[in-house]
Scaffold this motif. Structure first.
Motif, PDB file in Angstrom:
ATOM      1  N   LEU A 181       0.874  -1.145  -0.033  1.00 27.90           N
ATOM      2  CA  LEU A 181       0.117   0.113   0.007  1.00 27.90           C
ATOM      3  C   LEU A 181       0.817   1.331   0.055  1.00 27.90           C
ATOM      4  O   LEU A 181       1.819   1.339   0.809  1.00 27.90           O
ATOM      5  CB  LEU A 181      -0.926   0.013   1.138  1.00 27.90           C
ATOM      6  CG  LEU A 181      -1.609   1.364   1.614  1.00 27.90           C
ATOM      7  CD1 LEU A 181      -2.799   1.743   0.444  1.00 27.90           C
ATOM      8  CD2 LEU A 181      -2.444   1.316   2.940  1.00 27.90           C
ATOM      9  N   ALA A 182       0.714   2.149  -0.926  1.00 24.29           N
ATOM     10  CA  ALA A 182       1.431   3.379  -0.814  1.00 24.29           C
ATOM     11  C   ALA A 182       0.472   4.320  -0.059  1.00 24.29           C
ATOM     12  O   ALA A 182      -0.654   4.681  -0.279  1.00 24.29           O
ATOM     13  CB  ALA A 182       1.591   4.007  -2.655  1.00 24.29           C
ATOM     14  N   LYS A 190       0.916   7.384   0.010  1.00 25.58           N
ATOM     15  CA  LYS A 190       0.589   8.905  -0.621  1.00 25.58           C
ATOM     16  C   LYS A 190      -0.547   9.107  -1.155  1.00 25.58           C
ATOM     17  O   LYS A 190      -1.355   9.968  -1.121  1.00 25.58           O
ATOM     18  CB  LYS A 190       1.638   9.095  -1.685  1.00 25.58           C
ATOM     19  CG  LYS A 190       1.280   8.278  -3.030  1.00 25.58           C
ATOM     20  CD  LYS A 190       2.418   8.747  -3.856  1.00 25.58           C
ATOM     21  CE  LYS A 190       2.644   8.036  -5.266  1.00 25.58           C
ATOM     22  NZ  LYS A 190       3.359   8.421  -6.287  1.00 25.58           N
ATOM     23  N   ALA A 191      -1.481   7.736  -1.364  1.00 29.98           N
ATOM     24  CA  ALA A 191      -2.730   7.624  -1.874  1.00 29.98           C
ATOM     25  C   ALA A 191      -3.658   7.374  -0.701  1.00 29.98           C
ATOM     26  O   ALA A 191      -4.987   7.955  -0.513  1.00 29.98           O
ATOM     27  CB  ALA A 191      -2.957   6.776  -2.746  1.00 29.98           C
ATOM     28  N   THR A 199       4.156  -1.657   3.287  1.00 21.12           N
ATOM     29  CA  THR A 199       3.455  -0.504   2.877  1.00 21.12           C
ATOM     30  C   THR A 199       4.678   0.402   2.420  1.00 21.12           C
ATOM     31  O   THR A 199       5.724  -0.206   2.541  1.00 21.12           O
ATOM     32  CB  THR A 199       2.910   0.443   3.917  1.00 21.12           C
ATOM     33  OG1 THR A 199       3.850   0.626   5.041  1.00 21.12           O
ATOM     34  CG2 THR A 199       1.493  -0.364   4.613  1.00 21.12           C
ATOM     35  N   GLY A 226       3.747   2.576  -8.588  1.00 21.23           N
ATOM     36  CA  GLY A 226       2.115   2.533  -8.330  1.00 21.23           C
ATOM     37  C   GLY A 226       1.561   2.926  -9.702  1.00 21.23           C
ATOM     38  O   GLY A 226       2.250   2.714 -10.885  1.00 21.23           O
ATOM     39  N   GLU A 286       3.447  -1.173  -6.213  1.00 22.65           N
ATOM     40  CA  GLU A 286       2.951  -0.359  -4.864  1.00 22.65           C
ATOM     41  C   GLU A 286       1.722   0.527  -5.412  1.00 22.65           C
ATOM     42  O   GLU A 286       1.959   1.767  -5.037  1.00 22.65           O
ATOM     43  CB  GLU A 286       4.185   0.264  -4.041  1.00 22.65           C
ATOM     44  CG  GLU A 286       5.072   1.078  -5.117  1.00 22.65           C
ATOM     45  CD  GLU A 286       6.011   1.737  -4.275  1.00 22.65           C
ATOM     46  OE1 GLU A 286       6.678   1.347  -3.392  1.00 22.65           O
ATOM     47  OE2 GLU A 286       6.326   2.977  -4.801  1.00 22.65           O
ATOM     48  N   GLY A 296      -1.456   2.788  -4.974  1.00 24.15           N
ATOM     49  CA  GLY A 296      -2.331   3.590  -3.978  1.00 24.15           C
ATOM     50  C   GLY A 296      -3.780   3.562  -4.108  1.00 24.15           C
ATOM     51  O   GLY A 296      -4.699   3.057  -3.380  1.00 24.15           O
ATOM     52  N   HIS A 321      -9.691   7.654  -1.968  1.00 24.46           N
ATOM     53  CA  HIS A 321      -7.935   7.836  -2.294  1.00 24.46           C
ATOM     54  C   HIS A 321      -7.482   9.142  -2.830  1.00 24.46           C
ATOM     55  O   HIS A 321      -8.364   9.847  -3.278  1.00 24.46           O
ATOM     56  CB  HIS A 321      -7.700   6.704  -3.450  1.00 24.46           C
ATOM     57  CG  HIS A 321      -8.394   7.025  -4.685  1.00 24.46           C
ATOM     58  ND1 HIS A 321      -8.043   7.923  -5.642  1.00 24.46           N
ATOM     59  CD2 HIS A 321      -9.753   6.843  -5.104  1.00 24.46           C
ATOM     60  CE1 HIS A 321      -8.802   7.829  -6.602  1.00 24.46           C
ATOM     61  NE2 HIS A 321      -9.966   7.302  -6.389  1.00 24.46           N
ATOM     62  N   TYR A 322      -6.425   9.373  -2.541  1.00 21.27           N
ATOM     63  CA  TYR A 322      -5.885  10.764  -2.516  1.00 21.27           C
ATOM     64  C   TYR A 322      -6.502  11.743  -1.898  1.00 21.27           C
ATOM     65  O   TYR A 322      -5.721  12.460  -1.161  1.00 21.27           O
ATOM     66  CB  TYR A 322      -5.520  10.950  -4.249  1.00 21.27           C
ATOM     67  CG  TYR A 322      -4.288  10.281  -4.414  1.00 21.27           C
ATOM     68  CD1 TYR A 322      -3.025  10.809  -4.423  1.00 21.27           C
ATOM     69  CD2 TYR A 322      -4.333   9.007  -5.334  1.00 21.27           C
ATOM     70  CE1 TYR A 322      -1.944  10.053  -4.720  1.00 21.27           C
ATOM     71  CE2 TYR A 322      -3.296   8.461  -5.726  1.00 21.27           C
ATOM     72  CZ  TYR A 322      -1.726   9.043  -5.449  1.00 21.27           C
ATOM     73  OH  TYR A 322      -0.714   8.602  -5.930  1.00 21.27           O
TER      74      TYR A 322
END
Length: 395
Positions: A33-34, A36-37, A54, A197, A230, A232, A353-354
């Motif tokens: 899991l990224a 950043k998202a 992550t 990603g 990766e 997100g 997300h994000y």
């Protein structure tokens, strides 16, 4: 009037996680899991049922991985700093450098504590929006093949390559041609390859079997390499809305704006940055040129009068405006099947997300709460925000 809220739906989240876990198993890759998202850490117990790690891009994200996810992070940063490199290393299982100069400055601080990687730039990306294209000319991301020595330093164990954004399996297939052509002569010196990603495998039209076949083919060509993805957005894609409310309707030059109790610049910044038009439940987005053309052609009464709108164009037109003082805090134009009233809901789909990680408290705007719709149908409030949250950001 109810307050605005982001609602993440557990059933939809688990559906995405099940698909991602399936791809990881079938293709024999690691999918992580990224942050950043998506970084709603109160959902991490659910994630731990499906994934083991992550990816972080800062000290705070690395600490979140270590403290709340319970595992060291795969970390990449465009530039590590002297005062943060040590704590980042302590929280990282993998650490990727963005440049050879960063590697030379800090690799001795990492060796033996985390697996060292180097970000590479294949000079190819199909990302159309320049803001999101990491391989655009003049990019600050990664090392091109012409700058690499034939023999890599002995402590570099992996390459990291990220050049996708909400992309399909076909894009990965074409991208791998460029990655392999430019960098596969170094693959025998490596242990892992991180493909970054942007692999939107949970999107309805994504060709998941093709993705699995592509990754299996990569394994066949380089069986010693551990493959890492990766994404997100794929984890939280279509997992819940942002629920807002109409607080006023104003009009100027034939354009009516419904002002909401949320802000695009504060709570949906990707809509302005990308830019893109989100899906609004029960409304249809209208091309702005068509809308303005109708106003400029002398048909502004169509947009001023709800009766005229109903009979002339079969709908009620509004621009949706945020509640900050930024002049450009609006998104439009939209056609509803009824006249909007103060207090009614306007629901923005797919806003987890994000969006949740990029929100800000510009202007001191009231921040939406965060809730989870549980499998049993109950809404659990994960977080509410108030004055103290705004005040503490100014400390």
């Amino acid at each position: 009037m109810a307050a605005p809220i982001y609602i993440i739906e557990e059933e939809k989240l688990r559906r995405n996680l099940q698909l991602i876990a399936h791809v990881a198993k079938e293709a024999d890759v690691e999918i992580i899991l990224a942050f950043k998202a998506f970084a709603l850490w109160k959902t991490f117990p659910i994630f731990r049922e499906y994934i083991n790690s992550t990816t972080a891009s800062s000290l705070s994200e690395a600490l979140l991985a270590y403290d709340e996810f319970g595992a060291k992070a795969h970390t990449f940063s465009p530039a590590y700093t002297e005062d943060e490199i040590e704590p980042i290393v302590r929280c990282s299982s993998h650490l990727t450098f963005n440049s050879l100069t960063q590697y030379e400055r800090y690799h001795h601080r990492v060796a033996g504590k985390a697996s060292i990687g180097l970000r590479v730039n294949p000079e190819y990306s199909e990302v159309g929006t320049l803001l999101y294209n990491p391989c655009a000319p003049g990019t600050r991301f990664g090392v091109t093949a012409d700058k690499l020595p034939e023999q890599l330093p002995s402590d570099i164990e992996g390459f990291h390559c990220h050049c996708h954004c909400e992309s399909g399996a076909d894009v990965l297939e074409r991208t791998l041609v460029h990655i392999e052509k430019k960098f596969n002569r170094w693959f025998p010196q490596l242990k892992w390859l991180n493909l970054g990603g942007g692999h939107l495998m949970t999107r309805k039209d994504y060709d998941v079997p093709h993705l699995i076949n592509i990754l299996k083919g990569l394994h066949e060509r380089y069986p010693w390499l551990k493959i890492i993805l990766e994404p997100g957005s794929a984890f939280a894609w279509q997992t819940g809305p942002l629920v807002s409310h109409v607080v006023d309707v104003v009009e100027d030059k034939g354009i009516r704006t419904a002002i909401l109790d949320v802000s695009f610049t504060c709570h949906m910044p990707d809509c302005l940055e990308m830019p893109y038009y989100p899906d609004v439940r029960g409304a249809e987005h209208v091309d702005p040129n068509e809308y303005i053309a109708n106003v400029d052609s002398g048909h502004s009464e169509t947009f001023k009068s709800s009766e005229s709108v109903s009979s002339a164009v079969s709908g009620y037109y509004y621009r949706l405006g945020g509640n900050s003082c930024l002049s450009g805090d609006f998104m439009g134009n939209w056609r509803f099947n009824h006249e909007l009233k103060v207090g009614e809901e306007v629901i923005f789909e797919d806003m987890i997300h994000y969006t949740t990680v990029k929100t800000c408290m510009f202007n001191g705007i009231s921040h939406p709460a965060i809730g989870m719709l549980k499998m049993d149908g109950n809404l659990e409030i994960l977080r509410q925000f108030g004055y103290e949250d705004y005040k503490n950001r100014m400390d």
